[in-house]
Design a protein around this motif. Structure first.
Motif, PDB file in Angstrom:
ATOM      1  N   GLY A 117       0.812  -1.218   0.000  1.00  6.73           N
ATOM      2  CA  GLY A 117       0.000   0.000   0.000  1.00  6.73           C
ATOM      3  C   GLY A 117       0.842   1.263   0.000  1.00  6.73           C
ATOM      4  N   ASN A 118       2.074   1.171   0.489  1.00  4.05           N
ATOM      5  CA  ASN A 118       2.965   2.326   0.563  1.00  4.05           C
ATOM      6  C   ASN A 118       4.036   2.309  -0.525  1.00  4.05           C
ATOM      7  N   LEU A 119       3.921   1.396  -1.470  1.00  6.82           N
ATOM      8  CA  LEU A 119       4.940   1.259  -2.517  1.00  6.82           C
ATOM      9  C   LEU A 119       5.092   2.536  -3.339  1.00  6.82           C
ATOM     10  N   ALA A 120       4.001   3.131  -3.749  1.00 10.94           N
ATOM     11  CA  ALA A 120       4.055   4.361  -4.556  1.00 10.94           C
ATOM     12  C   ALA A 120       4.751   5.479  -3.789  1.00 10.94           C
ATOM     13  N   ASN A 121       4.432   5.622  -2.500  1.00  9.08           N
ATOM     14  CA  ASN A 121       5.073   6.660  -1.686  1.00  9.08           C
ATOM     15  C   ASN A 121       6.568   6.396  -1.536  1.00  9.08           C
TER      16      ASN A 121
END
Length: 122
Positions: A7-11
């Motif tokens: 879920g935090n990959l893009a960030n």
């Protein structure tokens, strides 16, 4: 990059890209300043030396600097005669003074040197 939740990959990717962009900008700025100084020294050596004053007055300075860009200018304090010497000019008696090309080769060398330096640093 450390363990990252999907879920935090893009960030996490954006953070790494921003860090790389900042590092790249810092390296570009440092290289541009160094090469500007080297180019000014080279022009001091290769400029016409009728009186010696013109050749001694080459310098480099930062024209503008932002967080991700820089503009370094190499100039002579006797800027009024740089074009006349580089391109030649009309004399009072109707003849022409031949061009003494010294700025263009230094500019081309500086561009090549900046590209090589950035490839090496990055």
């Amino acid at each position: 990059m450390a363990n990252v939740n999907i879920g935090n990959l893009a960030n996490a990717i954006m953070k790494d890209l921003e860090e790389y962009a900042n590092t790249t900008a810092d390296e570009l700025k440092a290289a541009a300043k160094e090469i500007g100084k080297e180019t000014a020294k080279e022009l001091q050596k290769t400029s016409p030396k009728a009186s010696g004053v013109y050749a001694k007055d080459w310098t480099s300075s930062v024209q503008s600097e932002k967080s991700n860009s820089i503009s370094v200018i190499v100039h002579d304090k006797k800027y009024q005669i740089t074009h006349l010497l580089e391109k030649g000019h009309q004399n009072r008696n109707g003849g022409r003074t031949p061009a003494i090309v010294h700025i263009a080769p230094a500019e081309e060398a500086a561009v090549d040197q900046l590209e090589k330096e950035l490839r090496k640093r990055l």
